[in-house]
Design a protein around this motif. Sequence first.
Motif, PDB file in Angstrom:
ATOM      1  N   ARG A 127      46.946  45.946  33.367  1.00 16.80           N
ATOM      2  CA  ARG A 127      47.292  46.971  32.387  1.00 16.80           C
ATOM      3  C   ARG A 127      47.568  46.315  31.037  1.00 16.80           C
ATOM      4  NH1 ARG A 127      52.018  46.316  35.437  1.00 16.80           N
ATOM      5  NH2 ARG A 127      53.889  45.854  34.203  1.00 16.80           N
ATOM      6  N   GLY A 128      47.487  47.105  30.013  1.00 19.15           N
ATOM      7  CA  GLY A 128      47.730  46.597  28.673  1.00 19.15           C
ATOM      8  C   GLY A 128      49.193  46.680  28.288  1.00 19.15           C
ATOM      9  N   THR A 146      46.822  41.899  27.951  1.00 19.29           N
ATOM     10  CA  THR A 146      46.376  42.530  29.186  1.00 19.29           C
ATOM     11  C   THR A 146      46.878  41.698  30.350  1.00 19.29           C
ATOM     12  OG1 THR A 146      44.377  43.413  28.146  1.00 19.29           O
ATOM     13  CG2 THR A 146      44.392  43.264  30.544  1.00 19.29           C
ATOM     14  N   GLN A 161      49.890  37.548  31.108  1.00 16.45           N
ATOM     15  CA  GLN A 161      49.444  38.541  30.134  1.00 16.45           C
ATOM     16  C   GLN A 161      48.677  37.784  29.054  1.00 16.45           C
ATOM     17  OE1 GLN A 161      53.088  40.455  28.974  1.00 16.45           O
ATOM     18  NE2 GLN A 161      53.166  41.720  30.819  1.00 16.45           N
TER      19      GLN A 161
END
Length: 211
Positions: A127-128, A146, A161
């Motif tokens: 997910r962002g 992301t 991330q």
Amino acid sequence: MHRYGVSTSNSKADMRARQSWLWLTTFFLVSSTLSACGTDAPSMPSPEPSLESSEAPLLGTVTCLLGTTTISFSPPLTNTPQDTTVSGVGGLTNCISLLTSPVTSGTTNFPAVLRPGLACDDLLGIRGATVNIVWNTGETSQLSLTQVIISGGSTVKETAQIGTVVSGKYAGATAVRTLTFVTADLENACASPEGLPQYTALQTLALTLIP
């Protein structure tokens, strides 16, 4: 005394006149020759370009080796999907800067955002995220990231991330932020009737500036 009917004083005067005429003639001839050949002072050679302007920019890095972040859920997260508002705040320390303007620490946060249908299993999903950093210098950076899973186990899980610094200090740099948390803390809280109101994870950050 007169010789051949010409006075000596007149002869001397004539000689001086001829000498003056020869000198002037010679001066003008030499001047004309030098002008034709060009006698201006040679122009100075252009300075060599400095290495500073001709060398390509160097790569720079910023690495923050220690940090924690606390992520909060309202209402508390459970194993059953529900709309949940997520926010986070944390800190980074022991930052080392190489070949770029230095920082030593920073605070991290991401604004509260409503995530529909979120459950505990989604914490490890792709997910962002948008993360803001306020550095010890007072400057700020905004990161667009992301999340992907690096590794997981029965004791701890680690996610990365990956993205870029989209604005502020170090804009354009690539970014890798890692989060490490205790697996049991998440599983037990998610399985409880109260759910998971928040969890705290270790975080690190690495930025690479590309010329």
